[in-house]
Design an enzyme around this catalytic site. Sequence first.
Site, PDB file in Angstrom:
ATOM      1  CG  ASP A  30      40.407  44.425  34.529  1.00  0.00           C
ATOM      2  OD1 ASP A  30      41.137  44.060  33.591  1.00  0.00           O
ATOM      3  OD2 ASP A  30      40.850  44.808  35.640  1.00  0.00           O
ATOM      4  CE1 TYR A  35      43.580  43.391  41.106  1.00  0.00           C
ATOM      5  CE2 TYR A  35      41.633  43.258  39.714  1.00  0.00           C
ATOM      6  CZ  TYR A  35      42.856  43.819  40.001  1.00  0.00           C
ATOM      7  OH  TYR A  35      43.339  44.828  39.201  1.00  0.00           O
TER       8      TYR A  35
END
Length: 264
Positions: A30, A35
Amino acid sequence: MPLLGFGVYQNYTTKVSVLEAFQAGYRHIDTAQAYKNESGVGEAVRESGLKREEVFVTTKCINKTHGYDRTLKGVDESLRRFGLDYIDLFLIHDPLSGPELRLATWKALLDARNQGKIRSVGVSNYNIRHLKEIAAAGLEMPEVNQIELHPFCQQKAIVEFCRKQSIIVQAYSPLVRSKPGLIDRPEISGIAQKHNREHAQILIRWSLQKQLVPLPKSASSARISSNTNVYDFVLDDHDMASLDALDQGLPGAVTWASTLMESE
C-alpha cells in the site's frame, strides 16, 4: 486482495523494505502518490522474482490532484513511476477537495478502470456522507474504503455502513504507532503475555478477526517479519471484548478525523 497489507508511508528505504516484506510473505503493498515512493515499490516488484499477478499494489491520489483530467493524468504518471502495466487498486486519498471535484475524480477512476489501467477502485478517509454522495450521483460504489482503525479508533458507524454496502474496509495505522504509549496499555500487554505474542501481533490479529484488512508498516526487518506471524493463534471472546472496550470513538483518530467532520 490479500488480507494483510504492507504500508510504506514515511518509509525512506522503500525498495529494501518491500523486498523484505515479500520475503516475509506479504503480497499486498500500500502506497500513495503523496508518499513519493511509487518508483521504489515498482523496483521491488520487478526485482522480487514474483509474477506480477502474485502481487497486489495500491496507490492513491490526494485532494490537490483531484479533478477528472488531473486524475487521469495522475493514473498515467503513477503507472510510469511504478513501471507496471496496471495498478490493482487506486483510491481517492481523501475527500477534502469538495463535492464537485470528488465526483469528477471518482468518474475518472472508473473510466481508468474501464480502460484496463486499474483493476479496482476505492476511497480512503471517506465518511458516510461522502459515500452516500457517490450513491446519490448514481455512480458505482467503491470496492474499498481505507480508514484509520485500531482498538482505540474503531469508527463503528462507518464500518457498519461499509459492510451493508459490501465495501471492504482497510485499516491503516492498525498499530497506533503515532500515539506513543497506547500500544503498551495493560489491556494489550495482558493479552500479549497470555498468548506469548508481541503487542503488534495482537493488534493485527484483532483487525483480522474484525474482518478488516490491516496495513501495518515498518522499516525494521524483524518487525516486518513478525507482523506476518498472526495466523497460528486466535483471540478468544474475552480478548476481543477487552480490546473492543478501548474504543475512544472517532475523536481517537490520529490523522483525519477532526478535518473530515468539518469537510463538505
